[in-house]
Design a protein around this motif. Structure first.
Motif, PDB file in Angstrom:
ATOM      1  N   THR A  11      20.147  26.519 -15.155  1.00  0.00           N
ATOM      2  CA  THR A  11      20.938  25.577 -14.370  1.00  0.00           C
ATOM      3  C   THR A  11      20.126  25.201 -13.133  1.00  0.00           C
ATOM      4  N   SER A  12      20.034  23.908 -12.832  1.00  0.00           N
ATOM      5  CA  SER A  12      19.127  23.480 -11.770  1.00  0.00           C
ATOM      6  C   SER A  12      19.676  22.268 -11.030  1.00  0.00           C
ATOM      7  N   ILE A  13      19.193  22.101  -9.799  1.00  0.00           N
ATOM      8  CA  ILE A  13      19.510  20.930  -8.979  1.00  0.00           C
ATOM      9  C   ILE A  13      18.339  19.954  -9.083  1.00  0.00           C
ATOM     10  N   THR A  14      18.629  18.700  -9.334  1.00  0.00           N
ATOM     11  CA  THR A  14      17.551  17.720  -9.476  1.00  0.00           C
ATOM     12  C   THR A  14      17.026  17.275  -8.109  1.00  0.00           C
ATOM     13  N   LEU A  15      15.743  16.978  -8.075  1.00  0.00           N
ATOM     14  CA  LEU A  15      15.136  16.283  -6.935  1.00  0.00           C
ATOM     15  C   LEU A  15      15.081  14.801  -7.312  1.00  0.00           C
ATOM     16  N   PRO A  16      15.772  13.931  -6.583  1.00  0.00           N
ATOM     17  CA  PRO A  16      15.894  12.532  -6.989  1.00  0.00           C
ATOM     18  C   PRO A  16      14.701  11.683  -6.578  1.00  0.00           C
ATOM     19  N   PHE A  17      13.484  12.123  -6.936  1.00  0.00           N
ATOM     20  CA  PHE A  17      12.283  11.436  -6.478  1.00  0.00           C
ATOM     21  C   PHE A  17      12.177  10.019  -7.025  1.00  0.00           C
ATOM     22  N   LEU A  18      12.547   9.816  -8.272  1.00  0.00           N
ATOM     23  CA  LEU A  18      12.488   8.471  -8.830  1.00  0.00           C
ATOM     24  C   LEU A  18      13.362   7.517  -8.028  1.00  0.00           C
ATOM     25  N   GLU A  19      14.600   7.939  -7.783  1.00  0.00           N
ATOM     26  CA  GLU A  19      15.546   7.107  -7.046  1.00  0.00           C
ATOM     27  C   GLU A  19      15.076   6.870  -5.614  1.00  0.00           C
ATOM     28  N   MET A  20      14.498   7.912  -4.997  1.00  0.00           N
ATOM     29  CA  MET A  20      13.989   7.780  -3.633  1.00  0.00           C
ATOM     30  C   MET A  20      12.859   6.755  -3.557  1.00  0.00           C
ATOM     31  N   ALA A  21      11.930   6.855  -4.505  1.00  0.00           N
ATOM     32  CA  ALA A  21      10.787   5.950  -4.497  1.00  0.00           C
ATOM     33  C   ALA A  21      11.229   4.506  -4.729  1.00  0.00           C
ATOM     34  N   GLY A  33       0.819  -1.201   0.000  1.00  0.00           N
ATOM     35  CA  GLY A  33       0.000   0.000   0.000  1.00  0.00           C
ATOM     36  C   GLY A  33       0.855   1.254   0.000  1.00  0.00           C
ATOM     37  N   VAL A  34       0.317   2.311  -0.602  1.00  0.00           N
ATOM     38  CA  VAL A  34       0.956   3.627  -0.591  1.00  0.00           C
ATOM     39  C   VAL A  34      -0.069   4.644  -0.120  1.00  0.00           C
ATOM     40  N   VAL A  35       0.296   5.435   0.872  1.00  0.00           N
ATOM     41  CA  VAL A  35      -0.531   6.560   1.314  1.00  0.00           C
ATOM     42  C   VAL A  35       0.257   7.832   1.041  1.00  0.00           C
ATOM     43  N   ILE A  36      -0.296   8.726   0.217  1.00  0.00           N
ATOM     44  CA  ILE A  36       0.370   9.997  -0.092  1.00  0.00           C
ATOM     45  C   ILE A  36      -0.617  11.121   0.133  1.00  0.00           C
ATOM     46  N   ASN A  37      -0.129  12.254   0.614  1.00  0.00           N
ATOM     47  CA  ASN A  37      -1.046  13.331   0.999  1.00  0.00           C
ATOM     48  C   ASN A  37      -1.716  14.005  -0.191  1.00  0.00           C
ATOM     49  N   GLU A  38      -0.991  14.165  -1.308  1.00  0.00           N
ATOM     50  CA  GLU A  38      -1.592  14.788  -2.482  1.00  0.00           C
ATOM     51  C   GLU A  38      -0.723  14.533  -3.698  1.00  0.00           C
ATOM     52  N   ILE A  39      -1.331  14.701  -4.861  1.00  0.00           N
ATOM     53  CA  ILE A  39      -0.581  14.685  -6.118  1.00  0.00           C
ATOM     54  C   ILE A  39      -1.083  15.892  -6.893  1.00  0.00           C
ATOM     55  N   SER A  40      -0.400  17.042  -6.682  1.00  0.00           N
ATOM     56  CA  SER A  40      -0.960  18.279  -7.211  1.00  0.00           C
ATOM     57  C   SER A  40       0.045  19.157  -7.934  1.00  0.00           C
ATOM     58  N   SER A  41       1.298  18.754  -8.025  1.00  0.00           N
ATOM     59  CA  SER A  41       2.288  19.584  -8.699  1.00  0.00           C
ATOM     60  C   SER A  41       3.133  18.734  -9.620  1.00  0.00           C
ATOM     61  N   ALA A  42       4.071  19.366 -10.307  1.00  0.00           N
ATOM     62  CA  ALA A  42       4.743  18.714 -11.427  1.00  0.00           C
ATOM     63  C   ALA A  42       5.596  17.520 -11.034  1.00  0.00           C
ATOM     64  N   TYR A  43       6.358  17.630  -9.943  1.00  0.00           N
ATOM     65  CA  TYR A  43       7.351  16.592  -9.693  1.00  0.00           C
ATOM     66  C   TYR A  43       6.940  15.473  -8.742  1.00  0.00           C
ATOM     67  N   PRO A  44       5.981  15.637  -7.791  1.00  0.00           N
ATOM     68  CA  PRO A  44       5.656  14.482  -6.949  1.00  0.00           C
ATOM     69  C   PRO A  44       5.139  13.277  -7.716  1.00  0.00           C
ATOM     70  N   ILE A  45       4.663  13.472  -8.949  1.00  0.00           N
ATOM     71  CA  ILE A  45       4.235  12.304  -9.727  1.00  0.00           C
ATOM     72  C   ILE A  45       5.401  11.345  -9.912  1.00  0.00           C
ATOM     73  N   ASP A  46       6.644  11.858  -9.855  1.00  0.00           N
ATOM     74  CA  ASP A  46       7.805  10.981  -9.973  1.00  0.00           C
ATOM     75  C   ASP A  46       7.882  10.002  -8.808  1.00  0.00           C
ATOM     76  N   LEU A  47       7.360  10.387  -7.639  1.00  0.00           N
ATOM     77  CA  LEU A  47       7.303   9.438  -6.531  1.00  0.00           C
ATOM     78  C   LEU A  47       6.411   8.258  -6.895  1.00  0.00           C
ATOM     79  N   VAL A  48       5.239   8.574  -7.454  1.00  0.00           N
ATOM     80  CA  VAL A  48       4.307   7.525  -7.853  1.00  0.00           C
ATOM     81  C   VAL A  48       4.901   6.683  -8.976  1.00  0.00           C
TER      82      VAL A  48
END
Length: 331
Positions: free
Chosen positions: A287-297, A67-82
């Motif tokens: 120039t940007s710093i990545t959020l490693p959501f894919l790797e974290m998930a 199971g996965v419980v997540i508070n919201e999916i409302s912006s561009a990058y948290p979908i990478d967690l899913v």
């Protein structure tokens, strides 16, 4: 053996983003997607023979449900967690069920009680933004991993982005390209990400004796307008900065507008770094710093599926700096 069709294959064939494919195939509620796009993605998925994972009745003794419980999916990058969780579930031959709680404790409890009835083997408790959380007591009855969040007392296994490392990367990059009046525009001061990124920025500048102090720091609400207003204030200083570390790419876009309005050249007069590496950052040369959501998930589900005890510890996953035009690098 036939190669497994992945969401990235569908995205390429349907000429849409990977995010759109994930939203459609996972049937995430409350997301606006044109019906024509939805039907095209579904048709491509059927044509390619996509399957989200083995059917439960095909798994036999290997039948495992998470199971996965997540508070919201409302912006561009948290979908990478899913997407990362789904991708890893596919790779491991397990199934996941995702419940969006809207941050309502009662919804979290209901989801966890449902998972107990389903007999899930474990739960990923996830947050859209890095946060200190107080999960429901019902979570303690399940084998679980905290994703993009942690408890105040650091109990449990938590997977978080190395935000402090990200702030240090930005400051170090400015130093390496010869900038000496380095400013920053943060997001909301109370957020965990803001505090950690600022700490890494301070540490690196202090070590190089280049910290210009609070006069070169502004905060805003993570928005384009907030970034623009904060950058205008910084650029009006008697000795304006020659570099600004923005705590997300939207703020960086606002800072670029402020520089343009003053006739400043980016990066010649003002270098800019953003954070999150959103899709538009590449288009605008930020120039940007990545959020490693894919790797974290993927790491979270790997730990959860494994047989080892889940000890009390926090695992930090590092992002990368992607150099582009706003700091003098060609795309």
């Amino acid at each position: 053996m036939k190669k497994r069709v992945k969401m990235v294959d569908i995205a390429r064939e349907a000429n849409v983003s990977r995010t759109a494919v994930s939203l459609i195939l996972n049937q995430v509620p409350g997301v606006r997607i044109a019906e024509a796009t939805r039907q095209r993605v579904l048709q491509v998925a059927r044509d390619l023979g996509y399957r989200p994972g083995p059917l439960l009745d095909e798994l036999g003794d290997r039948k495992r449900l998470y199971g996965v419980v997540i508070n919201e999916i409302s912006s561009a990058y948290p979908i990478d967690l899913v997407y990362g969780l789904q991708n890893q579930a596919d790779a491991q031959g397990v199934q996941i069920i995702i419940q969006v709680s809207d941050g309502v404790p009662g919804n979290e409890v209901a989801a966890l009680e449902n998972y107990e009835r389903f007999g899930v083997a474990g739960v990923v408790y996830a947050s859209t933004f890095s946060a200190v959380v107080v999960p429901p007591a019902e979570l303690e009855r399940q084998r679980h991993v905290l994703l993009n969040c942690r408890r105040e007392d650091s109990t449990g296994l938590a997977i978080l982005p190395a935000e402090r490392h990200g702030g240090a990367l930005a400051a170090q990059h400015f130093i390496e390209i010869g900038r000496r009046r380095i400013a920053t525009i943060t997001g909301d001061p109370w957020q965990v990400a803001t505090k950690e990124r600022l700490a890494g920025y301070h540490r690196t500048l202090n070590r190089s004796a280049l910290n210009p102090g609070a006069a070169y720091e502004r905060s805003c609400d993570w928005s384009h307008g907030g970034g623009h207003a904060a950058a205008c204030e910084l650029l009006a200083l008697p000795q304006p900065p020659d570099a600004i570390f923005c705590h997300n790419d939207i703020i960086a876009r606002g800072a670029m507008q402020a520089a343009q309005e003053r006739g400043l050249r980016v990066p010649e007069d003002l270098a800019i770094i953003g954070y999150d590496d959103r899709e538009f950052a590449k288009d605008l040369g930020i120039t940007s710093i990545t959020l490693p959501f894919l790797e974290m998930a993927e790491r979270a589900l790997t730990e959860l599926i494994g047989d080892a005890p889940l000890e009390d510890r926090t695992l930090s996953v590092r992002g990368r700096l992607i150099p582009r035009a706003t700091t003098g690098f060609m795309n």
